[in-house]
Design an enzyme around this catalytic site. Structure first.
Site, mmCIF file in Angstrom:
data_model
loop_
_atom_site.group_PDB
_atom_site.id
_atom_site.type_symbol
_atom_site.label_atom_id
_atom_site.label_comp_id
_atom_site.label_asym_id
_atom_site.label_seq_id
_atom_site.Cartn_x
_atom_site.Cartn_y
_atom_site.Cartn_z
ATOM 1 N N ARG A 73 10.934 -16.229 -10.169
ATOM 2 C CA ARG A 73 12.080 -16.885 -10.788
ATOM 3 C C ARG A 73 11.569 -18.052 -11.623
ATOM 4 O O ARG A 73 10.621 -18.739 -11.219
ATOM 5 C CB ARG A 73 13.074 -17.387 -9.719
ATOM 6 C CG ARG A 73 13.982 -16.287 -9.171
ATOM 7 C CD ARG A 73 14.924 -15.732 -10.244
ATOM 8 N NE ARG A 73 15.770 -14.645 -9.788
ATOM 9 C CZ ARG A 73 15.512 -13.344 -9.928
ATOM 10 N NH1 ARG A 73 14.371 -12.952 -10.495
ATOM 11 N NH2 ARG A 73 16.356 -12.432 -9.522
ATOM 12 N N GLU A 123 17.514 -18.178 -19.236
ATOM 13 C CA GLU A 123 17.327 -16.854 -19.841
ATOM 14 C C GLU A 123 18.555 -16.503 -20.667
ATOM 15 O O GLU A 123 19.671 -16.684 -20.172
ATOM 16 C CB GLU A 123 17.082 -15.815 -18.745
ATOM 17 C CG GLU A 123 15.764 -16.099 -18.028
ATOM 18 C CD GLU A 123 15.377 -15.060 -16.990
ATOM 19 O OE1 GLU A 123 16.079 -14.048 -16.853
ATOM 20 O OE2 GLU A 123 14.360 -15.273 -16.310
ATOM 21 N N HIS A 183 12.001 -10.766 -18.781
ATOM 22 C CA HIS A 183 12.576 -10.425 -17.463
ATOM 23 C C HIS A 183 12.776 -8.909 -17.313
ATOM 24 O O HIS A 183 13.906 -8.429 -17.130
ATOM 25 C CB HIS A 183 13.895 -11.177 -17.218
ATOM 26 C CG HIS A 183 14.238 -11.252 -15.754
ATOM 27 N ND1 HIS A 183 15.000 -12.242 -15.211
ATOM 28 C CD2 HIS A 183 13.919 -10.424 -14.708
ATOM 29 C CE1 HIS A 183 15.148 -12.030 -13.909
ATOM 30 N NE2 HIS A 183 14.495 -10.931 -13.578
HETATM 31 P P1 NAD Z 1 10.755 -10.920 -0.287
HETATM 32 O O1 NAD Z 1 11.926 -11.581 0.324
HETATM 33 O O2 NAD Z 1 10.312 -9.605 0.214
HETATM 34 O O3 NAD Z 1 9.488 -11.912 -0.219
HETATM 35 C C1 NAD Z 1 9.560 -13.275 -0.510
HETATM 36 C C2 NAD Z 1 8.537 -13.997 0.355
HETATM 37 O O4 NAD Z 1 8.482 -15.370 -0.063
HETATM 38 C C3 NAD Z 1 8.859 -14.000 1.852
HETATM 39 O O5 NAD Z 1 7.695 -13.626 2.549
HETATM 40 C C4 NAD Z 1 9.208 -15.460 2.151
HETATM 41 O O6 NAD Z 1 8.815 -15.871 3.449
HETATM 42 C C5 NAD Z 1 8.400 -16.189 1.104
HETATM 43 N N1 NAD Z 1 8.900 -17.510 0.742
HETATM 44 C C6 NAD Z 1 10.190 -17.948 0.696
HETATM 45 N N2 NAD Z 1 10.203 -19.224 0.223
HETATM 46 C C7 NAD Z 1 8.927 -19.567 -0.018
HETATM 47 C C8 NAD Z 1 8.303 -20.744 -0.496
HETATM 48 N N3 NAD Z 1 9.008 -21.811 -0.851
HETATM 49 N N4 NAD Z 1 6.957 -20.755 -0.605
HETATM 50 C C9 NAD Z 1 6.230 -19.671 -0.269
HETATM 51 N N5 NAD Z 1 6.757 -18.538 0.202
HETATM 52 C C10 NAD Z 1 8.091 -18.486 0.312
HETATM 53 O O7 NAD Z 1 11.071 -10.864 -1.860
HETATM 54 P P2 NAD Z 1 10.480 -9.835 -2.935
HETATM 55 O O8 NAD Z 1 11.319 -8.611 -2.949
HETATM 56 O O9 NAD Z 1 9.019 -9.717 -2.763
HETATM 57 O O10 NAD Z 1 10.824 -10.648 -4.275
HETATM 58 C C11 NAD Z 1 10.074 -11.798 -4.622
HETATM 59 C C12 NAD Z 1 10.618 -12.486 -5.857
HETATM 60 O O11 NAD Z 1 10.614 -11.588 -6.968
HETATM 61 C C13 NAD Z 1 12.047 -13.001 -5.768
HETATM 62 O O12 NAD Z 1 12.066 -14.291 -6.376
HETATM 63 C C14 NAD Z 1 12.845 -12.073 -6.633
HETATM 64 O O13 NAD Z 1 13.973 -12.687 -7.172
HETATM 65 C C15 NAD Z 1 11.811 -11.747 -7.700
HETATM 66 N N6 NAD Z 1 12.068 -10.508 -8.438
HETATM 67 C C16 NAD Z 1 11.860 -10.504 -9.774
HETATM 68 C C17 NAD Z 1 12.076 -9.338 -10.503
HETATM 69 C C18 NAD Z 1 11.833 -9.290 -11.977
HETATM 70 O O14 NAD Z 1 12.472 -8.513 -12.664
HETATM 71 N N7 NAD Z 1 10.908 -10.063 -12.494
HETATM 72 C C19 NAD Z 1 12.543 -8.181 -9.855
HETATM 73 C C20 NAD Z 1 12.704 -8.209 -8.474
HETATM 74 C C21 NAD Z 1 12.461 -9.390 -7.770
#
Ligand code: NAD
Length: 301
Positions: A231, A260, A278
């Site tokens: 994000r 965005e 994105h």
């Molecule tokens: P997930 O919930 O499986 O994993 C997130 C991890 O981050 C968890 O292990 C959690 O414990 C950890 N975490 C939470 N807060 C934290 C912090 N402050 N510092 C360190 N670790 C922390 O999520 P995911 O499915 O792997 O998605 C991860 C990210 O990717 C999210 O931000 C999601 O919005 C983003 N995302 C982006 C796109 C894109 O199009 N670019 C698509 C899907 C997801």
């Protein structure tokens, strides 16, 4: 059910919902029309463009709306807590796009290592800057630090290990079974910052200030590459730009931005930034899986 799909959805999922007897309307609404539109639907499926805020929910809850589905992972475009307090159900499709996002992060890592993005621009301008862009580095043997070791982070770790990178992770939740299954050790944030040649962000949207800021950048190795497909607000844009200009950060790969469409042209226009608008989850395969999960959610609901 009457289902509103505001930001598009895989065609086969729409066909499946229609086969199940639901009425599906595909239509994007501007923020000032969304609340009134939602009143007439039982369910709404959004991606990231539509923002479902409290003011929309206030209007929609007077009508039929019961279910909001985010086709994707991050639900920061929905006021989830408020929607749930109003008796609505909010769901997302957490695992469907993990591989796609991880592959894009990997692509940005290659772009940062080998100037792929900027060298392509230069050639399109008729230039042949072999000397300038012939100073690449390999990923093999480098250390990748993953911040946020959930679904996407773990997919990325598997690929990075496959090409011979050492991988370490910092995550809010530390799960010994994940450490055992992936072979990736958890470290504290400062250790990751000090050791990593590449840092890739995969934590949710920051709630207490950007993880990557002037202070954390100061703790990184000189010449580090930073990738963000999580994000936009996880990085302080100004601090990243300053570090790119000083050379502290070699390159950055960005898919997400604090606003965005992205507004900071100085950053995404920087020669050492590989940027995408994105599109982490925007693959055929991920969209098919998201559509299938949406169908399942509606079926079970
Ligand atoms: P997930 O919930 O499986 O994993 C997130 C991890 O981050 C968890 O292990 C959690 O414990 C950890 N975490 C939470 N807060 C934290 C912090 N402050 N510092 C360190 N670790 C922390 O999520 P995911 O499915 O792997 O998605 C991860 C990210 O990717 C999210 O931000 C999601 O919005 C983003 N995302 C982006 C796109 C894109 O199009 N670019 C698509 C899907 C997801």
């Amino acid at each position: 059910m009457r289902i509103l799909v505001t930001d598009g959805m895989d065609k086969s999922a729409i066909a499946k919902l229609q086969e199940m007897g639901h009425e599906v309307v595909e239509q994007f609404y501007e923020p000032d029309q969304l609340g009134a539109a939602l009143k007439d639907f039982d369910a709404c499926v959004v991606r990231s463009k539509t923002k479902v805020r409290a003011n929309h929910i206030d209007i929609a809850k007077e009508g039929k709306l019961k279910l909001i589905i985010r086709g994707g992972v991050g639900v920061d475009n929905i006021d989830v807590k408020y929607a749930e307090e109003c008796g609505l159900t909010v769901r997302n499709t957490p695992g469907a796009s993990s591989q796609s996002v991880a592959e894009l992060a990997m692509g940005h890592m290659f772009a940062c290592a080998r100037y792929i993005s900027i060298a392509g621009h230069s050639m399109r301008e008729g230039k042949w800057e072999k000397k300038t862009y012939g100073k690449g580095i390999e990923l093999q043997g480098k250390t990748l630090g993953i911040i946020g070791f959930g679904r996407i982070g773990q997919h990325l770790a598997a690929m990075a290990k496959g090409i011979g990178m050492d991988v370490i992770a910092y995550s809010r939740t530390k799960r010994p079974e994940v450490e055992a299954a992936t072979g990736v050790p958890y470290v504290e944030l400062d250790e990751l910052l000090a050791k990593a040649d590449f840092i890739s962000l995969h934590s949710p949207a920051a709630t207490s200030g950007p993880i990557i800021n002037a202070d954390t950048i100061a703790k990184m190795k000189d010449g580090v590459c930073i990738i963000n497909t999580s994000r936009g607000n996880n990085i302080d844009d100004d601090a990243l730009l300053a570090a790119l200009e000083s050379g502290k950060v070699r390159a950055a790969g960005l898919d997400v931005y604090p606003e965005e469409p992205a507004t900071n042209a100085a950053l995404y226009g920087h020669a050492m930034v590989s940027c995408t608008p994105h599109i982490g989850a925007a693959t055929k395969e991920a969209q098919k899986r998201i559509g299938a999960e949406v169908v399942e959610i509606i079926k079970n609901f």
